[in-house]
Design an enzyme around this catalytic site. Structure first.
Site, short mmCIF file in Angstrom:
data_model
loop_
_atom_site.label_atom_id
_atom_site.label_comp_id
_atom_site.label_asym_id
_atom_site.label_seq_id
_atom_site.Cartn_x
_atom_site.Cartn_y
_atom_site.Cartn_z
N CYS A 211 87.89 110.53 -15.71
CA CYS A 211 88.23 109.58 -16.72
C CYS A 211 88.29 110.28 -18.10
CB CYS A 211 87.26 108.59 -16.71
SG CYS A 211 87.24 107.43 -17.84
N CYS B 69 83.33 96.28 -26.29
CA CYS B 69 83.43 97.64 -26.08
C CYS B 69 82.89 98.30 -26.96
CB CYS B 69 84.91 97.99 -25.75
SG CYS B 69 85.35 99.64 -25.97
N GLU C 133 84.19 111.37 -24.83
CA GLU C 133 83.71 111.95 -23.47
C GLU C 133 84.78 111.93 -22.56
OE1 GLU C 133 80.85 108.73 -23.39
OE2 GLU C 133 82.39 107.26 -23.42
N CYS D 110 88.28 103.57 -31.39
CA CYS D 110 89.31 102.89 -31.13
C CYS D 110 89.78 101.56 -31.97
CB CYS D 110 89.35 102.07 -29.57
SG CYS D 110 90.78 101.15 -28.84
N CYS E 64 82.29 103.43 -20.33
CA CYS E 64 83.03 103.50 -21.53
C CYS E 64 82.56 103.68 -22.94
CB CYS E 64 83.96 102.47 -21.35
SG CYS E 64 85.26 102.54 -22.79
N CYS F 55 87.78 95.65 -29.28
CA CYS F 55 87.38 94.58 -27.94
C CYS F 55 85.88 94.38 -28.19
CB CYS F 55 87.71 95.02 -26.81
SG CYS F 55 89.60 95.34 -26.26
N GLY G 96 89.31 104.88 -26.29
CA GLY G 96 90.60 105.05 -26.98
C GLY G 96 91.56 104.09 -26.00
N GLU G 97 92.64 103.81 -26.74
CA GLU G 97 93.94 103.11 -26.30
C GLU G 97 95.08 104.05 -26.07
OE1 GLU G 97 94.70 99.97 -24.91
OE2 GLU G 97 96.72 101.34 -24.61
N1 SAH Z 1 91.60 101.03 -24.02
C1 SAH Z 1 92.02 101.16 -22.82
C2 SAH Z 1 91.29 102.25 -21.91
C3 SAH Z 1 89.88 102.52 -22.04
S1 SAH Z 1 88.87 101.53 -21.89
C4 SAH Z 1 91.69 100.00 -22.23
O1 SAH Z 1 91.11 99.12 -22.92
O2 SAH Z 1 92.22 99.44 -21.05
C5 SAH Z 1 88.70 101.40 -20.12
C6 SAH Z 1 87.82 100.42 -19.14
O3 SAH Z 1 86.63 100.07 -19.78
C7 SAH Z 1 88.87 98.80 -19.92
O4 SAH Z 1 89.23 98.09 -18.74
C8 SAH Z 1 87.73 98.32 -20.57
O5 SAH Z 1 87.97 96.89 -21.04
C9 SAH Z 1 86.42 98.74 -20.09
N2 SAH Z 1 85.26 98.49 -20.81
C10 SAH Z 1 85.01 98.72 -22.15
N3 SAH Z 1 83.83 98.42 -22.66
C11 SAH Z 1 83.27 97.99 -21.43
C12 SAH Z 1 81.61 97.71 -21.16
N4 SAH Z 1 80.70 97.73 -22.08
N5 SAH Z 1 81.40 97.34 -19.79
C13 SAH Z 1 82.26 97.50 -18.93
N6 SAH Z 1 83.41 97.75 -19.15
C14 SAH Z 1 84.03 98.09 -20.36
FE1 SF4 Z 2 89.19 97.74 -26.14
FE2 SF4 Z 2 90.07 99.73 -24.43
FE3 SF4 Z 2 89.77 100.08 -27.21
FE4 SF4 Z 2 87.45 99.83 -25.97
S1 SF4 Z 2 88.90 101.41 -25.71
S2 SF4 Z 2 88.33 98.83 -27.72
S3 SF4 Z 2 88.18 98.29 -24.24
S4 SF4 Z 2 91.36 98.92 -26.19
#
Ligand code: SAH
Ligand code: SF4
Length: 388
Positions: A106, A120, A93, A113, A361, A117, A187-188
């Site tokens: 964005c 996420c 997306e 990914c 996200c 986390c 994604g990262e």
């Molecule tokens: N992978 C990268 C960028 C994509 S995630 C990273 O982790 O930084 C972008 C942001 O959305 C990150 O700060 C992530 O921690 C946050 N995020 C992921 N899942 C979320 C959720 N369920 N609620 C709020 N923020 C979230």
């Molecule tokens: Fe973690 Fe960012 Fe990957 Fe989600 S997209 S699993 S927040 S690293």
């Protein structure tokens, strides 16, 4: 004849190399690049200032194609979200967030990914594959096109795309709807480094999108060696997803922390600041009820980041089914923010935008994947990811 190439996947260097192979001079590559990324063209026939035989070769051996849009939704607050097909049942997306003084896109860099986390939904889907440069830059290309087309239909801020129009870098910025890009979709980005780097270079290129380094932000979970490489290769604004003030908790929430613990991450942030276009790092912090949101956590956070000039962005957790986590209360987010502010740290709380279209996200793509039973299929594909 070699296979036709998608020109959206080529940065300036790669496009010049390809045109060079065809015996074209470097300025031809720049002209072509402007047609594609400034005028957002995909039809070589309309590229009137390119020689006929060059256009003929382009038609034979090249194309310009962004990922296909599966869904295109605009929420009541103007947030617009595209769900894009990236093949083999994968969807990613891209979200446009309009504000009074800027328009932020964005973008996603991977289908799924591997960092996984805890909070996420992208991570919960597992890793499917890296996006190519064409698929990353294609998000900016198609969003620009779609937004300009909508504005044109509405009769506002029209940007004409006809062949004779001269779009000088300066003038272009004022009519383009997207002024900022954040790599905060699925994604990262630093685990898809090469493609992210080429996409960044195109975003900054004056013959393409001409965005300022300060207006392009890479967000990372903390891939330390790649933070150093980004600093050397293409320093743009950096956001680091912190989410916890100590290794024990961060190991649980952001598993890559086991490989690159907080002390190393903080040092990498300091090194990054030597070359960064902004004089601070943005720390993102998802507020999880009863997990990382106490005053003690705030105190530990202030201590941890003492030597890193930074701003904090607190993100109210966006719940999804089976996460087992809850969003901190508004009062708790406020209290936590106040602690940081009292310690002299600039702190903002992210507005939840586009709630009615699940603009957080990973959310919308998650729904589609569930429907297509992609999870089960993915489980059988070994995710080979280099965690350097
Ligand atoms: N992978 C990268 C960028 C994509 S995630 C990273 O982790 O930084 C972008 C942001 O959305 C990150 O700060 C992530 O921690 C946050 N995020 C992921 N899942 C979320 C959720 N369920 N609620 C709020 N923020 C979230
Ligand atoms: Fe973690 Fe960012 Fe990957 Fe989600 S997209 S699993 S927040 S690293």
């Amino acid at each position: 004849m070699s296979e036709a190439v998608n020109l959206l996947g080529l940065d300036a260097q790669a496009l010049a190399a390809l045109c060079g192979q065809w015996g074209e001079r470097p300025f031809r590559a720049r002209q072509l690049q402007r047609w594609i990324h400034q005028r957002l063209g995909d039809d070589f026939d309309t590229m009137s200032d390119l020689a006929k035989d060059f256009r003929h070769r382009l038609k034979q051996q090249a194309f310009v194609r962004a990922p296909q849009v599966i869904r295109d939704h605009t929420s009541a607050d103007g947030t617009r979200k595209w769900l894009l097909d990236v093949g083999a049942g994968n969807a990613v997306e891209c979200v446009f967030i309009p504000e009074s003084n800027r328009g932020t896109l964005c973008v996603s860099t991977q289908a799924g990914c591997a960092v996984n986390c805890r909070f996420c939904s992208t991570g919960k889907q597992g890793f499917s594959r890296n996006l190519g440069v064409d698929e990353i830059i294609g998000q900016l290309w198609l969003a620009n096109r779609a937004l300009i087309a909508s504005a044109s239909q509405a009769g506002a801020g029209v940007m004409r795309l006809d062949a004779d129009e001269r779009l000088a870098g300066e003038g272009l910025q004022s009519v383009r709807p997207i002024s900022n890009v954040v790599f905060m979709g699925m994604g990262e980005p630093l685990q898809n480094y090469a493609a992210t780097l080429s996409a960044l270079r195109l975003m900054l290129d004056d013959n393409a999108y001409g965005l300022s380094r300060r207006r392009v932000t890479v967000s990372t979970s903390g891939v330390v060696p790649m933070i150093d490489r980004l600093r050397d290769d293409c320093p743009v604004a950096l956001a680091v997803s912190l989410h916890a003030p100590d290794d024990a908790l961060r190991d649980q929430l952001v598993p890559i922390n086991r490989k690159y613990p907080l002390a190393e991450l903080m040092k990498a942030c300091q090194r990054y600041l030597d070359k960064a276009p902004r004089d601070f790092i943005t720390f993102e912090y998802v507020m999880l009820d009863g997990v990382n949101d106490s005053d003690a956590h705030a105190r530990a956070l202030i201590n941890l980041t003492r030597d890193v000039p930074s701003k904090f962005n607190l993100i109210p957790f966006n719940p999804f089914p089976e996460s087992g986590l809850r969003r901190s209360t508004d009062a708790r987010v406020k209290g936590f923010a106040q602690r940081l502010i009292d310690a002299g740290i600039v702190t903002t709380v992210r507005k939840t935008r586009g709630d009615d279209i699940d603009a957080a996200c990973g959310q919308l793509a998650g729904e589609v994947q569930d429907r297509t039973r992609l999870k089960e299929r993915n489980a059988r594909i070994p995710a080979v990811v280099e965690l350097r």
